[in-house]
Design an enzyme around this catalytic site. Structure first.
Site, PDB file in Angstrom:
ATOM      1  N   ASP A  14      60.287 -22.621   5.532  1.00 18.92           N
ATOM      2  CA  ASP A  14      60.314 -24.011   4.999  1.00 18.92           C
ATOM      3  C   ASP A  14      60.132 -25.048   6.106  1.00 18.92           C
ATOM      4  O   ASP A  14      61.064 -25.963   6.443  1.00 18.92           O
ATOM      5  CB  ASP A  14      61.966 -24.228   4.346  1.00 18.92           C
ATOM      6  CG  ASP A  14      62.303 -23.203   3.385  1.00 18.92           C
ATOM      7  OD1 ASP A  14      61.179 -22.670   2.539  1.00 18.92           O
ATOM      8  OD2 ASP A  14      63.304 -22.604   3.323  1.00 18.92           O
ATOM      9  N   GLU A 187      59.418 -27.712  -6.278  1.00 22.22           N
ATOM     10  CA  GLU A 187      60.363 -27.844  -5.229  1.00 22.22           C
ATOM     11  C   GLU A 187      59.917 -28.366  -3.975  1.00 22.22           C
ATOM     12  O   GLU A 187      58.762 -28.654  -3.884  1.00 22.22           O
ATOM     13  CB  GLU A 187      61.148 -26.256  -5.071  1.00 22.22           C
ATOM     14  CG  GLU A 187      60.385 -25.285  -4.653  1.00 22.22           C
ATOM     15  CD  GLU A 187      61.044 -23.920  -4.634  1.00 22.22           C
ATOM     16  OE1 GLU A 187      62.106 -24.206  -4.406  1.00 22.22           O
ATOM     17  OE2 GLU A 187      60.160 -22.860  -4.569  1.00 22.22           O
TER      18      GLU A 187
END
Length: 543
Positions: A14, A187
């Site tokens: 991420d 997301e």
């Protein structure tokens, strides 16, 4: 000289990448590992230096009791108004209908801190990022969670204005700006304003082999105003099953001083056993989700594209103005515990290392026996990431147990349900022994049992070693630090991968670690003394 992917090996998912003047910074998720948020900096996008983590105190982060793969999800690093802004999520529930979480904000004028006390933002959804518009207004952009079983749980991307005067969100301004594509699971949003358009980068497909990143844009920040690039995914490896890099998607965009563009993404590098298909299962990523970097250009219609196609490339060009140079790599870590502080490579579970767990300095690490490796509240362990497919790690330990409930040694660890351990313990017939155990999907097995290795009475220190050879690994021991004996147990490394854990359990977001641990669940707090640790890449073993 080219930049080779991944740029951050081992568990670095991420990525949130930014540039401040001539320095690039990347923040990565750390989940249940403490300290929270992994930070690196670079001047050239090739060489990356590990920085102290910003969430290094219990004031900023307390994850005691958090489930595995809870904790810090997808931090967002940004820079505006002369300071760094860090938005992070602490997830307390991972399984079932709910994702109980709190999003926080902390700021610092210097990347090295000090970081301000956390400001609570909301709990609407995870993967929150802060967008600084060119008119001075700020917005929180986030995934939105829906617990209702008759709805899809990923309920679009929500935008909420942030009031800098009160340092609070304005809930009445919240609106859904994007619902994603039919791939679902939208997301990881990051918002940018470029050439008059707001560009929204968002991940879809789940952080597995169906993962992808899409781009949408709008002239405004109105509800449902964003339109997806008609060409499809920005980056994905769903249709490149034989490519070395997989799972690329969730990430962030950055530009160089010369106006070039790059995209940092999570990725995985799966391997297979010789008996397995290369496509089903697609493989086992024991190094977890790593960070890759891809070069980006803009097409005639104003959409960003990955050079080389949506699957990305292993080698990419250095930025203009950067001269070719040797990439520095940290292939060897030796720690003789002379410092009174743990090095940044070390991590603990959920809470910081303190005198409750032991002490470090003067040439030794003392670990006080606490809970088992299955404990989610107090584990006396320090660990570092696996960052190579082939490596060995060793330690020297002194431990004198008087109960089988006392164990100390070297562990290869994924989470509380998936790990192995070579340790010194006590046997009623043999006295001190060396045992190997494995916890696989929560099922514990002693692998030596009556063949546990008896330790001679005159031995004070024992050397323990693990040798990892991509698909398999094993343990060795020595009574003199020179002559090692291999323990006849061959362990399957796939058990320490996201992909294996996913088959039976919802928390699958980290990667394999190797570490030092002391257990005393009898409650007598017996202490183990470690005098060194060494992690070394085995270059000659690689194929």
């Amino acid at each position: 000289m080219k930049i080779k992917n991944p740029i951050l090996t081992g568990f670095h998912p991420d990525p949130s990448i930014i540039r401040v003047d001539d320095t690039y910074y990347i923040a990565n998720s750390t989940f249940e590992w403490f300290p929270g948020v992994r930070l690196h900096q670079s001047k050239d996008l090739l060489n990356w230096e590990l920085l102290p983590s910003p969430l290094s105190t219990k004031t900023l982060l307390d994850m005691k009791g958090n489930p595995s793969s809870g904790g810090i999800w997808a931090p967002d690093l940004s820079y505006a108004d002369g300071k760094f802004w860090l938005v992070y999520t602490d997830v307390k529930v991972t399984e079932g209908a709910f994702k109980d979480m709190t999003n926080y904000l902390t700021t610092a004028e210097n990347i090295l801190g000090p970081w301000s006390d956390p400001i609570k933002l909301n709990g609407v959804g995870f993967d929150a990022s802060l967008f600084h518009d060119d008119d001075g207004r700020k917005y929180l952009v986030q995934q939105t969670w829906d617990h209702r079983e008759y709805k899809h749980p990923f309920n679009g991307i929500t935008l909420t204005e942030f009031d800098t005067a009160t340092m609070k969100l304005k809930p009445q301004t919240a609106r859904t700006i994007y619902t994603g594509t039919d791939v679902k699971l939208v997301e990881g949003p990051h918002l940018y304003k470029i050439n008059g358009y707001y560009y929204l980068f968002a991940a879809e497909g789940g952080t597995v082999y169906t993962h992808q990143e899409v781009v949408a844009r709008s002239k405004t920040l109105d509800a449902y105003s964003f339109e997806t690039d008609p060409d499809g995914a920005f980056i994905t490896n769903f249709d490149t099953p034989k490519f070395e890099l997989q799972k690329q998607g969730h990430g962030a965009l950055v530009n160089t001083p010369e106006g070039e563009w790059y995209y940092a993404s999570l990725c995985g590098r799966p391997w297979h056993h010789s008996t397995e298909s290369i496509t089903d299962p697609r493989g086992w990523c024991t190094l977890g989700r790593e960070t890759s970097l891809q070069k980006v250009y803009w097409n005639d219609n104003g959409w960003p594209k990955v050079e080389g196609g949506t699957g990305g490339q292993i080698y990419i060009d250095l930025p203009q103005g950067v001269t070719a140079q040797t990439k520095s790599t940290v292939n060897d870590q030796f720690d003789d515990f002379t410092s009174s502080e743990l090095s940044p490579n070390w991590n603990t579970l959920r809470v910081p290392f303190s005198d409750y767990f032991g002490e470090v300095g003067n040439g030794k690490l003392s670990l006080i026996g606490r809970g088992s490796l299955a404990n989610t509240h107090e584990v006396s362990m320090i660990a570092r990431r696996w960052q190579h497919f082939y490596f060995e790690a060793e330690t020297k330990v002194k431990f004198d147990p008087f109960s089988y409930q006392q164990m100390a040694g070297l562990t290869n660890f994924y989470n509380d349900r998936h790990w192995s351990f070579v340790f010194i313990t006590y046997d009623e017939q043999k006295g001190r022994v060396i045992e190997v155990a494995e916890n696989n999907r929560g099922q514990y097995r002693s692998l030596l049992q009556e063949n546990a290795i008896q330790v001679p009475d005159n031995i004070e220190y024992i050397w323990l070693k693990t040798i990892v050879e991509k698909q398999f690994y094993h343990y060795e021991y020595s009574f003199d630090g020179q002559q090692y004996t291999r323990i006849p147990v061959k362990l399957d490394a796939k058990i320490l991968s996201d992909d294996y854990v996913l088959q039976s359990y919802g928390g699958f977001f980290t990667g394999a670690f190797v570490g030092l641990a002391c257990i005393d669940y009898s409650g007598y707090e017996l202490t183990a003394e470690f005098t060194h640790f060494r992690y070394r890449e085995n270059i000659n073993q690689q194929k």
